[in-house]
Design an enzyme around this catalytic site. Structure first.
Site, short mmCIF file in Angstrom:
data_model
loop_
_atom_site.label_atom_id
_atom_site.label_comp_id
_atom_site.label_asym_id
_atom_site.label_seq_id
_atom_site.Cartn_x
_atom_site.Cartn_y
_atom_site.Cartn_z
N ASP A 29 -12.92 -14.05 -12.04
CA ASP A 29 -11.78 -14.54 -12.82
C ASP A 29 -11.00 -13.39 -13.44
O ASP A 29 -11.57 -12.51 -14.07
CB ASP A 29 -12.28 -15.48 -13.92
CG ASP A 29 -11.20 -16.42 -14.42
OD1 ASP A 29 -10.11 -15.92 -14.78
OD2 ASP A 29 -11.43 -17.63 -14.45
N SER B 67 -5.77 -20.27 -15.06
CA SER B 67 -7.00 -20.46 -14.28
C SER B 67 -7.13 -21.89 -13.76
O SER B 67 -7.66 -22.10 -12.66
CB SER B 67 -8.23 -20.11 -15.12
OG SER B 67 -8.31 -18.73 -15.33
N THR C 190 -12.26 -22.86 -14.18
CA THR C 190 -12.46 -22.59 -12.76
C THR C 190 -13.59 -23.42 -12.16
O THR C 190 -13.38 -24.13 -11.17
CB THR C 190 -12.67 -21.08 -12.51
OG1 THR C 190 -11.64 -20.36 -13.19
CG2 THR C 190 -12.61 -20.76 -11.03
N GLU D 164 -18.86 -18.21 -10.06
CA GLU D 164 -17.80 -17.50 -10.77
C GLU D 164 -18.36 -16.41 -11.68
O GLU D 164 -19.23 -16.67 -12.52
CB GLU D 164 -16.96 -18.45 -11.63
CG GLU D 164 -15.78 -17.71 -12.28
CD GLU D 164 -15.05 -18.50 -13.35
OE1 GLU D 164 -13.83 -18.35 -13.45
OE2 GLU D 164 -15.72 -19.27 -14.10
N ASP E 160 -12.17 -11.86 -16.96
CA ASP E 160 -11.00 -12.47 -17.58
C ASP E 160 -11.09 -12.46 -19.10
O ASP E 160 -10.12 -12.14 -19.79
CB ASP E 160 -10.86 -13.90 -17.08
CG ASP E 160 -9.58 -14.58 -17.57
OD1 ASP E 160 -8.50 -14.16 -17.12
OD2 ASP E 160 -9.67 -15.50 -18.38
N HIS F 40 -8.40 -10.41 -21.51
CA HIS F 40 -7.61 -10.95 -22.62
C HIS F 40 -7.78 -10.12 -23.90
O HIS F 40 -6.90 -10.11 -24.76
CB HIS F 40 -7.99 -12.40 -22.90
CG HIS F 40 -7.43 -13.37 -21.91
ND1 HIS F 40 -6.07 -13.55 -21.74
CD2 HIS F 40 -8.04 -14.21 -21.03
CE1 HIS F 40 -5.86 -14.47 -20.81
NE2 HIS F 40 -7.03 -14.89 -20.37
N ASP G 292 -8.91 -15.24 -8.96
CA ASP G 292 -7.96 -16.35 -9.08
C ASP G 292 -6.59 -15.87 -9.52
O ASP G 292 -5.57 -16.50 -9.24
CB ASP G 292 -8.50 -17.43 -10.01
CG ASP G 292 -8.87 -16.91 -11.40
OD1 ASP G 292 -8.91 -15.68 -11.60
OD2 ASP G 292 -9.12 -17.74 -12.29
N HIS G 293 -6.55 -14.72 -10.21
CA HIS G 293 -5.31 -14.13 -10.69
C HIS G 293 -5.64 -12.78 -11.32
O HIS G 293 -6.81 -12.45 -11.54
CB HIS G 293 -4.62 -15.03 -11.72
CG HIS G 293 -5.51 -15.41 -12.86
ND1 HIS G 293 -5.86 -14.55 -13.87
CD2 HIS G 293 -6.17 -16.57 -13.13
CE1 HIS G 293 -6.68 -15.14 -14.71
NE2 HIS G 293 -6.90 -16.38 -14.27
N HIS H 88 -2.23 -13.18 -18.47
CA HIS H 88 -2.40 -13.04 -17.03
C HIS H 88 -1.25 -12.26 -16.41
O HIS H 88 -0.21 -12.05 -17.04
CB HIS H 88 -2.50 -14.42 -16.38
CG HIS H 88 -3.72 -15.18 -16.76
ND1 HIS H 88 -3.98 -16.46 -16.31
CD2 HIS H 88 -4.77 -14.86 -17.56
CE1 HIS H 88 -5.13 -16.87 -16.80
NE2 HIS H 88 -5.63 -15.94 -17.56
#
Length: 508
Positions: free
Chosen positions: A40, A80, A141, A251, A256, A260, A298-299, A395
């Site tokens: 993620d 997400s 996710t 995952e 992720d 952040h 995912d990004h 993101h």
């Protein structure tokens, strides 16, 4: 005659000849598996930095096959929920939507209608299924591969749906959101020791109330928790005995989380933990040739760059050590280090040392001590020392790497909505659109066409019940479960009941 046979043989080759009995479609008779892995919020520089930090190739490097477009139906930069829903269902969708696509409901509001995902398709074919995550398993996710709701924040609702999806293996955080299907006999574990000892074919493990610890912190602060690689190995070992094969979603959630926070130490911790899980999955896939392994982000997140304004003039003379050596001084992520800070902040310098920030000037230490957001101060100092840049705490919209191994593996630059098609082709699953039509029928329309009176009995969305009455017959469908009651007698359904605040969707 012999000349005609010879001519046909030369024209068509050996396929013209019928195969021996027992050899026909031998490869198709083998059970097929899919391991679908998501890291993620991971952009390219995270992978590069992790490789330099490790000082050796990553397991991911050997299976790099292309790239993936990540945009959602409403934005060039996805969240997400929309990204995972695209990978699970093949549909682009809106922010926060889990396994749903938008439509205009009878009340005039835009709502979501559920669409089938590849885990449900695998289960419908009789395959075993599993979910592994380091976030709560109800997080966006993993939720998109196992539930349907209009908001990723409905985590108790997601947990209830997961309990009724008959998932064989469910491992990760999220104990506080978990639910129990009273009709299932599932082994529950809470620690790494219990996980190691577990046997059988069905296992749920919740190792934290919320998310699990960062891998770097886990070793020192939460040693009772398993690593992502531990959970991956256990899940593969248990699912491999299933006679029809399996679909396993994994995952690495917390790259992720660290992104952040703009914490490069946390990002490296989780990228390497994910790579260790990939190593386990790849070893399994090599031993089981009918296994398709897909790994993808995912990004992106944070816009991490190796290089910042400090390197405007020196980038051509900046070795990898300049970036990674400051990171290697940290023994905990910023979250782990600050978690040990006393209320009076009297041990601040000890915390700074744990995060690798020794030798700070007293004026900087005073500034940190007085700060309302100590984590933010620490990661900013670490980025400066490591010559790293961050463009956002949100993101980012770049394409991400695609990694794959095994039969029918995806390759090249593809869209995230192409991934479930690749999985379905390998597992020879039924069409997801056909499955949607079987699993999610508007209950009101279905029963009123058959002469029933209907009502939505709503206390709150998660406890809502659809009721259909005709004569002495009363049929009840509780939301988020795979059950209905006919005159009080409970029956098991082939899927879950979904309620979007307006409409109930029921399996056929």
């Amino acid at each position: 005659m012999a000349k005609k046979i010879l001519a046909l043989f030369l024209l068509f080759g050996t396929p013209f000849l019928a195969p021996w009995k027992g050899e026909e479609n031998h490869s198709n008779s083998l059970k097929k598996n899919v391991i679908f892995m998501v890291m993620d919020g991971t952009n390219a520089d995270v992978i590069t930095l992790a490789r330099h930090y490790k000082g050796a190739p990553l397991a991911l490097d050997s299976i790099l096959t292309g790239g993936v477009k990540t945009y959602s139906s409403q934005s060039a930069i996805t969240d997400s929920a929309a990204a995972a829903s695209a990978m699970a269902t093949g549909h682009k969708t809106l922010k926060d939507y889990i396994g749903m696509v938008p439509y205009q409901a009878a009340d005039g509001k835009n709502r979501g209608r559920p669409v089938a995902n590849i885990m449900e398709a695998a289960k419908a074919k009789g395959l075993a299924t599993g979910i592994v995550a380091t976030s709560p398993v109800q997080h966006a996710t993993p939720a998109a591969f196992s539930s349907h709701t209009m908001s990723r924040h409905n985590m108790h609702e997601i947990g209830k749906q997961q309990a009724h999806q008959n998932i064989d293996i469910l491992l990760g955080g999220g104990k506080r959101y978990s639910s129990v299907n009273e009709g299932r006999d599932v082994q529950i574990v809470r620690t790494k020791s219990e996980l190691d000892k577990a046997k059988g074919k069905s296992l749920h493990g919740y190792f934290a109330e919320e998310e699990m610890a960062y891998d770097m912190d886990r070793k020192k602060l939460k040693p009772e928790q398993p690593s992502l690689a531990d959970m991956t190995k256990k899940a593969l070992g248990m699912l491999s005995s299933h006679p029809k094969g399996f679909f396993l979603f994994i995952e690495g959630s917390k790259v992720d989380y660290a992104g952040h926070k703009n914490d490069p130490v946390g990002m490296i911790s989780e990228a390497l933990a994910f790579d260790a899980a990939v190593e386990e999955a790849l070893a399994f896939a090599k031993k089981h040739p009918n296994t398709l392994l897909i790994a993808v982000a995912d990004h992106g997140n944070s816009g991490l760059t190796m290089g910042n304004k400090q390197t405007d003039q020196t980038y051509a003379e900046t070795p990898a050590e300049m970036f990674v050596n400051p990171l290697k001084k940290a023994s905990l992520t910023v979250t782990g280090a600050v978690s040990l800070l006393k209320k009076d902040r009297s041990n601040l310098e000890e915390v700074l040392h744990l995060y690798g920030l020794d030798g700070l000037e007293q004026r900087k230490i005073r500034k940190i001590r007085e700060s309302r957001d100590i984590e933010k101060e620490l990661v900013s100092l670490m980025a400066e020392r490591a010559h790293l840049g961050f463009t956002t705490r949100g993101h980012s919209g770049e394409d991400v790497f695609l990694y794959s191994f095994g039969p029918k593996k995806p390759a090249g630059l593809i869209n995230n909505t192409d991934l479930p098609t690749k999985v379905a082709a390998h597992l020879e699953l039924d069409s997801l659109s056909e499955l949607t039509n079987k699993l999610f029928i508007p209950a009101k329309d279905y029963y009123e066409k058959r002469g029933y009176e209907t009502e939505n009995n709503i206390k709150r969305d998660s406890d809502a019940v659809f009721v259909a009455k005709k004569g002495k017959t009363v049929i009840e469908y509780p939301a988020n479960e795979n059950k209905r009651k006919v005159n009080g007698r409970e029956e098991t359904l082939p899927g879950i009941v979904v309620f979007n605040g307006d409409t109930f969707w029921i399996p056929k």
